[in-house]
Design a protein around this motif. Sequence first.
Motif, PDB file in Angstrom:
ATOM      1  N   LEU A  31       4.247  -0.090 -24.005  1.00  0.00           N
ATOM      2  CA  LEU A  31       3.895   1.131 -23.293  1.00  0.00           C
ATOM      3  C   LEU A  31       4.549   1.111 -21.920  1.00  0.00           C
ATOM      4  N   HIS A  32       5.322   2.089 -21.666  1.00  0.00           N
ATOM      5  CA  HIS A  32       5.951   2.237 -20.360  1.00  0.00           C
ATOM      6  C   HIS A  32       5.557   3.588 -19.831  1.00  0.00           C
ATOM      7  N   HIS A  33       4.621   3.564 -18.872  1.00  0.00           N
ATOM      8  CA  HIS A  33       4.232   4.822 -18.225  1.00  0.00           C
ATOM      9  C   HIS A  33       5.064   4.981 -16.979  1.00  0.00           C
ATOM     10  N   PRO A  34       5.508   6.101 -16.775  1.00  0.00           N
ATOM     11  CA  PRO A  34       6.251   6.299 -15.537  1.00  0.00           C
ATOM     12  C   PRO A  34       5.289   6.344 -14.366  1.00  0.00           C
ATOM     13  N   GLU A  35       5.571   5.646 -13.282  1.00  0.00           N
ATOM     14  CA  GLU A  35       4.717   5.622 -12.107  1.00  0.00           C
ATOM     15  C   GLU A  35       5.016   6.836 -11.261  1.00  0.00           C
ATOM     16  N   PRO A  36       3.933   7.496 -10.792  1.00  0.00           N
ATOM     17  CA  PRO A  36       4.177   8.632  -9.923  1.00  0.00           C
ATOM     18  C   PRO A  36       4.615   8.144  -8.552  1.00  0.00           C
ATOM     19  N   SER A  37       5.437   8.877  -7.940  1.00  0.00           N
ATOM     20  CA  SER A  37       5.850   8.533  -6.588  1.00  0.00           C
ATOM     21  C   SER A  37       6.049   9.825  -5.828  1.00  0.00           C
ATOM     22  N   GLY A  40       9.002   8.822  -1.969  1.00  0.00           N
ATOM     23  CA  GLY A  40       9.564   7.501  -2.160  1.00  0.00           C
ATOM     24  C   GLY A  40       8.539   6.389  -2.064  1.00  0.00           C
ATOM     25  N   LEU A  41       7.243   6.748  -2.065  1.00  0.00           N
ATOM     26  CA  LEU A  41       6.185   5.738  -1.984  1.00  0.00           C
ATOM     27  C   LEU A  41       5.425   5.697  -3.305  1.00  0.00           C
ATOM     28  N   GLY A  42       5.156   4.471  -3.744  1.00  0.00           N
ATOM     29  CA  GLY A  42       4.398   4.300  -4.972  1.00  0.00           C
ATOM     30  C   GLY A  42       2.887   4.380  -4.698  1.00  0.00           C
ATOM     31  N   PRO A  43       2.084   4.283  -5.772  1.00  0.00           N
ATOM     32  CA  PRO A  43       0.634   4.409  -5.599  1.00  0.00           C
ATOM     33  C   PRO A  43       0.062   3.365  -4.659  1.00  0.00           C
ATOM     34  N   GLY A  44       0.493   2.112  -4.753  1.00  0.00           N
ATOM     35  CA  GLY A  44      -0.017   1.062  -3.870  1.00  0.00           C
ATOM     36  C   GLY A  44       0.280   1.357  -2.423  1.00  0.00           C
ATOM     37  N   ALA A  45       1.474   1.892  -2.144  1.00  0.00           N
ATOM     38  CA  ALA A  45       1.853   2.218  -0.777  1.00  0.00           C
ATOM     39  C   ALA A  45       0.998   3.353  -0.248  1.00  0.00           C
ATOM     40  N   TRP A  46       0.755   4.356  -1.108  1.00  0.00           N
ATOM     41  CA  TRP A  46      -0.093   5.481  -0.677  1.00  0.00           C
ATOM     42  C   TRP A  46      -1.520   5.000  -0.362  1.00  0.00           C
TER      43      TRP A  46
END
Length: 194
Positions: A31-37, A40-46
């Motif tokens: 399973l490869h879900h595309p990470e929302p960004s 240019g910031l990923g979920p962890g950064a947000w």
Amino acid sequence: MADTTVAAAAEQPTFKHADRGETLAEGRADLHHPEPSALGLGPGAWVALAMAVLIGILIWKKAPGAVTGGLDSSIAKIRQQLDEAKALRAEAEALRAEYASKIAGAEKDAAEMLAHAKHEAEAIVAKAEADSTAMIARREKMAQDKIGAAERAAVDELRAQAADAATRAAAVLIARNHSAEGDKALVDETIAGL
């Protein structure tokens, strides 16, 4: 044997499912879900950025001081309550000591009253014994006096009856044995003897 599995896998067609990234030939699902960004910031950064902004706002609004002040006021209230509790405990200890002394005094008073009551009871019993002994002696004397009076009355009555009987007997004997001449001679004799 490893050659046969590789050859078998090579012969099977491989189809990839576009949205799940699944290879049918391999028989497993990757399973490869595309990470929302965004920007240019990923979920962890947000999340980190949101926490930093929140902490910044809290510091800007002086929330740590308010929390510290609230804790300090709570500590002050708790200290005040502890001081009141200590004062109440001291007061309770004083009351307990006072009531313990009152109980000891009451026990002492009760012992004294009991001793006094025993002494009074002994005195009442002694007085009752003395009174009953004196009353028995008085009643005995009264009974003896009544018996003596009855004896004297009986003796006096017997004497009176004896004297009466003797007088009647003497009158009868004198009437029988004496005549008028004998009486005259007896009277003359009596006069002469005087």
